[in-house]
Write a protein that holds these residues in place. Structure first.
Motif, mmCIF file in Angstrom:
data_model
loop_
_atom_site.group_PDB
_atom_site.id
_atom_site.type_symbol
_atom_site.label_atom_id
_atom_site.label_comp_id
_atom_site.label_asym_id
_atom_site.label_seq_id
_atom_site.Cartn_x
_atom_site.Cartn_y
_atom_site.Cartn_z
ATOM 1 N N GLY A 139 0.854 -1.240 0.146
ATOM 2 C CA GLY A 139 -0.074 -0.149 -0.303
ATOM 3 C C GLY A 139 0.400 1.258 0.125
ATOM 4 O O GLY A 139 1.986 1.293 -0.363
ATOM 5 N N LEU A 140 0.607 2.394 0.479
ATOM 6 C CA LEU A 140 1.281 3.833 0.844
ATOM 7 C C LEU A 140 1.489 3.834 2.182
ATOM 8 O O LEU A 140 0.487 3.450 3.017
ATOM 9 N N ALA A 141 2.849 4.126 2.265
ATOM 10 C CA ALA A 141 3.532 4.733 3.829
ATOM 11 C C ALA A 141 4.639 6.119 3.501
ATOM 12 O O ALA A 141 4.668 6.011 2.858
ATOM 13 N N VAL A 142 3.925 6.837 4.471
ATOM 14 C CA VAL A 142 4.691 7.996 4.667
ATOM 15 C C VAL A 142 5.035 8.158 6.118
ATOM 16 O O VAL A 142 4.623 7.881 6.768
ATOM 17 N N SER A 143 6.328 8.376 6.215
ATOM 18 C CA SER A 143 7.131 8.662 7.182
ATOM 19 C C SER A 143 7.648 10.178 7.229
ATOM 20 O O SER A 143 7.988 10.380 5.959
ATOM 21 N N PHE A 144 7.463 10.377 8.161
ATOM 22 C CA PHE A 144 8.245 11.396 8.727
ATOM 23 C C PHE A 144 9.205 12.175 9.393
ATOM 24 O O PHE A 144 9.345 11.667 10.518
ATOM 25 N N GLY A 145 9.399 13.244 8.785
ATOM 26 C CA GLY A 145 11.118 13.932 9.354
ATOM 27 C C GLY A 145 12.487 13.050 9.158
ATOM 28 O O GLY A 145 13.082 11.643 9.115
#
Length: 136
Positions: free
Chosen positions: A46-52
């Motif tokens: 799927g979609l994964a968004v990691s921050f910073g």
């Protein structure tokens, strides 16, 4: 960069004995550690968004939750501004700039968007993975 600003703020604040100045620097620098960079992954999961810089937290939307994916031209003001934006029960976005974004619509109607380079390729790849799933 945010770490340098925080250290400079502490030194400057201690020099002036202005504790409030240290607080101001931390309130502005710490969020910058989390919202100055996004790592977006599109794959069979799927979609994964990691921050910073620390890649934390990570928001994941599994492929079976996504009804469709498309590339959109995102205007931050339409989503509530820059940063991590949330409208309860409607839409969520990770917005670092104006321009191309991947927007997914979940089966429950909620939407998630993230600004990213080459959004058309990411959205098309995600949609092809969705199309390959067996019918619900």
């Amino acid at each position: 960069m945010a770490g340098i600003i925080a250290v400079a703020g502490v030194i400057f604040g201690l020099t002036l004995s202005a504790w409030w100045l240290i607080l101001v620097f931390f309130v502005t620098a710490v969020p910058a550690l989390f919202f100055t960079r996004l790592d977006v992954t599109v794959d069979m999961d799927g979609l994964a968004v990691s921050f910073g810089s620390f890649k934390w937290p990570t928001k994941r939307i599994s492929l079976d939750q996504i009804a469709s994916a498309e590339s959109v031209d995102l205007n931050p003001w339409a989503w509530g501004g820059w940063g991590y934006r949330w409208a309860p029960g409607k839409k969520t976005a990770a917005v670092l700039r104006k321009g191309p974004a991947i927007m997914v619509t979940k089966h429950d109607g909620r939407r998630f968007a993230v600004t990213v380079d080459d959004a058309p390729l990411g959205a098309a790849t995600l949609q092809s993975h969705i199309d390959a799933l067996p019918p619900r």
